[in-house]
Design an enzyme around this catalytic site. Structure first.
Site, short mmCIF file in Angstrom:
data_model
loop_
_atom_site.label_atom_id
_atom_site.label_comp_id
_atom_site.label_asym_id
_atom_site.label_seq_id
_atom_site.Cartn_x
_atom_site.Cartn_y
_atom_site.Cartn_z
N CYS A 2 0.86 -1.17 0.00
CA CYS A 2 0.00 0.00 0.00
C CYS A 2 0.90 1.22 0.00
O CYS A 2 2.03 1.15 0.46
CB CYS A 2 -0.85 0.04 1.26
SG CYS A 2 -1.77 -1.47 1.50
N ARG A 28 2.21 1.09 -5.58
CA ARG A 28 2.26 0.16 -4.45
C ARG A 28 0.93 -0.52 -4.18
O ARG A 28 0.85 -1.43 -3.36
CB ARG A 28 2.69 0.92 -3.19
CG ARG A 28 4.02 1.60 -3.32
CD ARG A 28 4.36 2.31 -2.05
NE ARG A 28 4.85 1.37 -1.06
CZ ARG A 28 6.12 1.08 -0.86
NH1 ARG A 28 7.04 1.66 -1.59
NH2 ARG A 28 6.48 0.21 0.05
N TRP A 71 -4.02 -1.94 -1.31
CA TRP A 71 -3.97 -3.25 -1.96
C TRP A 71 -4.59 -4.19 -0.93
O TRP A 71 -3.99 -4.49 0.08
CB TRP A 71 -2.52 -3.63 -2.28
CG TRP A 71 -2.40 -4.92 -3.04
CD1 TRP A 71 -2.46 -5.06 -4.41
CD2 TRP A 71 -2.21 -6.23 -2.51
NE1 TRP A 71 -2.33 -6.39 -4.74
CE2 TRP A 71 -2.18 -7.12 -3.60
CE3 TRP A 71 -2.08 -6.74 -1.23
CZ2 TRP A 71 -2.01 -8.49 -3.46
CZ3 TRP A 71 -1.91 -8.11 -1.06
CH2 TRP A 71 -1.87 -8.97 -2.18
N ASN A 97 -0.16 -0.42 6.38
CA ASN A 97 0.37 -1.32 5.35
C ASN A 97 0.86 -2.55 6.08
O ASN A 97 1.73 -2.45 6.94
CB ASN A 97 1.52 -0.63 4.61
CG ASN A 97 2.13 -1.50 3.53
OD1 ASN A 97 1.56 -2.53 3.16
ND2 ASN A 97 3.28 -1.10 3.03
N GLY A 98 0.31 -3.71 5.78
CA GLY A 98 0.73 -4.93 6.46
C GLY A 98 -0.46 -5.79 6.81
O GLY A 98 -1.56 -5.57 6.30
N GLU A 465 9.81 -17.09 -16.87
CA GLU A 465 9.59 -15.64 -16.93
C GLU A 465 8.62 -15.27 -18.06
O GLU A 465 7.75 -14.42 -17.90
CB GLU A 465 10.94 -14.91 -17.10
CG GLU A 465 10.86 -13.42 -17.37
CD GLU A 465 10.18 -12.61 -16.26
OE1 GLU A 465 9.80 -13.19 -15.23
OE2 GLU A 465 9.99 -11.40 -16.47
N LYS A 469 5.08 -13.28 -17.53
CA LYS A 469 4.70 -12.02 -18.19
C LYS A 469 3.33 -12.15 -18.84
O LYS A 469 2.49 -11.27 -18.72
CB LYS A 469 5.73 -11.64 -19.29
CG LYS A 469 7.09 -11.20 -18.79
CD LYS A 469 7.10 -9.86 -18.10
CE LYS A 469 6.84 -9.94 -16.64
NZ LYS A 469 7.93 -9.92 -15.70
N GLU A 472 0.42 -12.60 -16.03
CA GLU A 472 0.11 -11.49 -15.13
C GLU A 472 -0.49 -10.29 -15.86
O GLU A 472 -1.22 -9.51 -15.26
CB GLU A 472 1.30 -11.09 -14.25
CG GLU A 472 2.47 -10.51 -14.95
CD GLU A 472 3.61 -10.14 -13.99
OE1 GLU A 472 3.38 -9.95 -12.79
OE2 GLU A 472 4.76 -10.04 -14.46
N HIS A 488 6.92 -36.21 -17.92
CA HIS A 488 6.71 -36.64 -16.54
C HIS A 488 5.36 -36.17 -16.01
O HIS A 488 5.11 -36.21 -14.81
CB HIS A 488 7.85 -36.13 -15.65
CG HIS A 488 9.19 -36.64 -16.08
ND1 HIS A 488 9.53 -37.97 -15.98
CD2 HIS A 488 10.24 -36.02 -16.66
CE1 HIS A 488 10.76 -38.14 -16.47
NE2 HIS A 488 11.20 -36.96 -16.89
N LYS A 582 3.32 -3.10 -7.44
CA LYS A 582 4.72 -3.08 -7.87
C LYS A 582 5.65 -3.55 -6.77
O LYS A 582 6.69 -4.14 -7.05
CB LYS A 582 5.07 -1.65 -8.30
CG LYS A 582 6.46 -1.49 -8.87
CD LYS A 582 6.56 -2.06 -10.26
CE LYS A 582 7.95 -2.02 -10.84
NZ LYS A 582 8.12 -3.11 -11.83
O1 M6R Z 1 10.76 -5.66 -6.51
P1 M6R Z 1 11.12 -7.09 -6.68
O2 M6R Z 1 12.02 -7.34 -7.84
O3 M6R Z 1 11.65 -7.71 -5.42
O4 M6R Z 1 9.74 -7.81 -6.98
C1 M6R Z 1 9.67 -9.19 -7.07
C2 M6R Z 1 8.36 -9.61 -7.66
O5 M6R Z 1 7.30 -9.20 -6.85
C3 M6R Z 1 8.15 -9.07 -9.08
O6 M6R Z 1 9.18 -9.46 -9.92
C4 M6R Z 1 6.81 -9.57 -9.64
O7 M6R Z 1 6.87 -10.94 -9.85
C5 M6R Z 1 6.43 -8.80 -10.90
N1 M6R Z 1 5.01 -8.75 -10.98
C6 M6R Z 1 6.96 -9.43 -12.14
O8 M6R Z 1 6.56 -8.79 -13.31
#
Ligand code: M6R
Length: 587
Positions: A2, A28, A71, A97-98, A465, A469, A472, A488, A582
């Protein structure tokens, strides 16, 4: 997860300042937002569901205010659940936040004696403070005592309309206090306050700050004893980058990647040598990251093995703390994180630090928590990443790890050559013609429910990765697999027409990657080949010029742009996917 922003000062513009501050912190969390400002003796409150980015509301003149972009954790995304939350008198307000892990227990106690209106854990904090004030405690003491009753990792900012103060206290999640001229600020990160304060105090866990317009006082939350302020000049450059000619930050940041690689080749030789030396001297090195950064960490294991014949260990940030019994004072732990705020990494690295391990980090945000806790922080220099999806930071993390592996092997110049090759390949896949093909592919597969990505060797983290992408951003179910794992179990998922991206660079994995593609094709799968040359097995071909061990960089860029076009076709916001934030500051 947040964004928190608070202001207290002699000015009368608290509402506008809080609104602007929160807009900078929107990355955030962006489910909903809320702001409370003192108007006369009452609080003026505005809350809404949705993003704050384009909101234009006006506030009455005020010299005290705060707010939060949420969030959601406890309680759905509703106006009522949006912060701030209030005590029964409406004089004490709280943003948070938490996660208050014991909130159910506390809520049960308060149900009869307090008016609880939301489903959040946060509201309980306001009532806890209220109880303490009612029993005669000062605001400072009330917040301190309330905080000590919370379990979990929490950053709490409370506003007292009567005493005209803000209180900020934390464990885990970050809070920064900004020291201005007759005004003070508190925010989740320094990005929010850098325009008006050139000195900051980063709160450590267990510290409580009390802010009014004239001063900031610091206390130890456990004992209540006063502490000296550790003031840090805010002298690092945080260049805020606009959209320029691009429609979205995501595509802009994808296109910045060749430049990021060039900069690393030119500027990061010293840091690569420094990190290589730390690795050489350590007795066991661990690469730790979450999400995209974890895939960079996993790729690092392949880089160091292949280029330097050196074994590194890999762990997810969220798992490392369960498997670090063997860490000792000769271990080196390298945290990899774009934001430098990811709770899972911070927590496990703190544990490793307590065991005497040396902590290095590859981090993109200067002054972030990870940056500050590291003995050897290295800035990856990707520039501000504003889209929630991590793209150019991933490329920077990979480039530095690859470069370091070559330096460790005494072949730094070869590392540079390879990165140059990756840059040229990146430029090729980002050129008009390649992008036309990727856009066309997006149209072909946009209505598919599932998509798979396979690769071997370093193309395995690339597959993970690529799938991340796509899922998400476009919400298409995408999974990455080590190609060898297909038979497997995974192959059971393949149906007629299932799109499958096959990463087949011209390296030692090429033959086996094609063999796996054949197995999928034989079961009706639609094979999309990412390779230097077309092959009869491929139903759709995207040329990715070879970059050997560094092919993970251009291969991922293809998936990044595919994810972008799929998202546009589906009508979603590529920069702010649903349910994400983020910076993941909760566990
Ligand atoms: O800020 P960070 O690199 O530690 O974040 C890690 C992950 O939260 C971040 O890479 C997340 O998986 C993104 N949504 C990827 O696009």
């Amino acid at each position: 997860m947040c964004g928190i922003f608070g202001y207290v000062g002699k000015g009368e513009d608290a509402g506008r300042l809080v609104l602007e501050g929160l807009k900078k912190l929107e990355y955030r969390g962006y489910d909903s937002w809320g702001i409370a400002c003192l108007k006369g003796r009452r609080l003026e409150v505005k809350k809404e569901v949705g993003k704050i980015g384009k909101v234009a509301v006006r506030f009455s003149k005020s010299s005290l205010g705060f707010g939060q972009t949420r969030w959601a954790t406890h309680g759905g995304v509703t106006r009522t659940n949006a912060h701030p939350h209030f005590d029964c008198s409406g004089r004490v307000a709280v943003v948070h936040n938490g996660i208050v892990e014991n909130y159910q227990e506390l809520k049960k106690k308060f149900k009869k004696s307090h008016k609880i209106v939301s489903q959040t854990d946060t509201e309980i904090i306001a009532h806890l403070i209220e109880e303490e004030i009612e029993s005669g405690k000062s605001f400072t003491e009330a917040v301190r005592r309330a905080f000590l009753r919370l379990k979990g990792l929490n950053a709490v900012v409370a506003l007292n309309a009567q005493s005209h103060e803000l209180a900020a206290v934390k464990s885990g999640s970050p809070l920064v206090v900004g020291l201005g001229q007759s005004e003070n600020f508190v925010a989740s990160d320094s990005l929010g306050i850098k325009d008006r304060a050139d000195k900051v105090v980063f709160l450590s866990d267990g510290e409580l700050a009390i802010l009014d317009e004239n001063r900031v006082q610091l206390f130890d939350a456990q004992s209540g004893r006063k502490k000296d302020l550790k003031v840090t000049p805010l002298n690092w450059e945080i260049k805020e980058e606009g959209l320029g000619r691009y429609r979205h930050y995501l595509i802009k940041e994808i296109y910045e990647q060749p430049r990021v690689v060039t900069r690393i080749i030119k500027e990061k030789g010293g840091e690569a040598a420094y990190l290589a030396d730390l690795i050489k001297k350590s007795y066991g090195t661990y690469l730790v990251g979450c999400g995209t950064a974890s895939y960079a960490a996993l790729a690092g294991v392949y880089f160091f093995s292949t280029a330097a014949g050196h074994h590194l260990n890999f762990s997810l940030g969220s798992e490392f703390s369960y498997a670090e019994d063997f860490i000792n004072d000769r271990s080196l732990v390298i945290g990899i994180s774009q934001s430098g705020e990811t709770a899972d990494i911070i927590e496990s690295l703190n544990k490793a630090k307590k065991k005497g391990a040396k902590i290095a980090s590859l981090v993109n945000v200067p002054g972030s928590t990870l940056y500050r806790l590291s003995d050897f922080p290295i800035l990856i220099g990707a520039g501000q990443e504003r889209a929630v999806l991590s793209t150019k930071a991933f490329t920077a993390q990979l480039s530095i790890l690859l470069y370091t592996a070559y330096v460790l092997a005494g072949r730094g110049a070869d590392g540079q050559k390879l990165l140059n090759k990756a840059r040229r390949s990146l430029q090729y896949v980002l050129n008009k013609e390649s992008q036309r093909k990727i856009k066309k592919l997006a149209r072909v597969i946009k209505d598919r429910e599932h998509l798979y990505v396979i690769g071997r060797g370093v193309s395995y983290p690339a597959a993970l990765e690529a799938a991340l992408k796509i899922k998400e951003d476009s919400y298409i179910h995408a999974e990455g697999f080590a190609a060898g794992e297909l038979k497997h179990g995974v192959i059971a998922l393949i149906e007629k027409g299932t799109p499958c991206l096959v990463l087949a660079p011209h390296d030692e994995t090429f033959g086996a990657a094609l063999a796996s593609a054949m197995e999928i094709k034989a079961r009706g799968g639609y094979i999309i080949g990412l390779s230097p040359q077309d092959n009869e097995i491929f139903d759709y071909f995207i040329k990715v010029p070879d970059a050997n061990l560094a092919s993970i960089i251009p291969n991922t860029a293809v998936a990044q742009t595919l994810a972008y076009y799929l998202t546009l076709l589906k009508g979603y916001d590529p920069d702010k996917p649903r349910n994400l934030a983020k910076s993941v500051t909760v566990k």
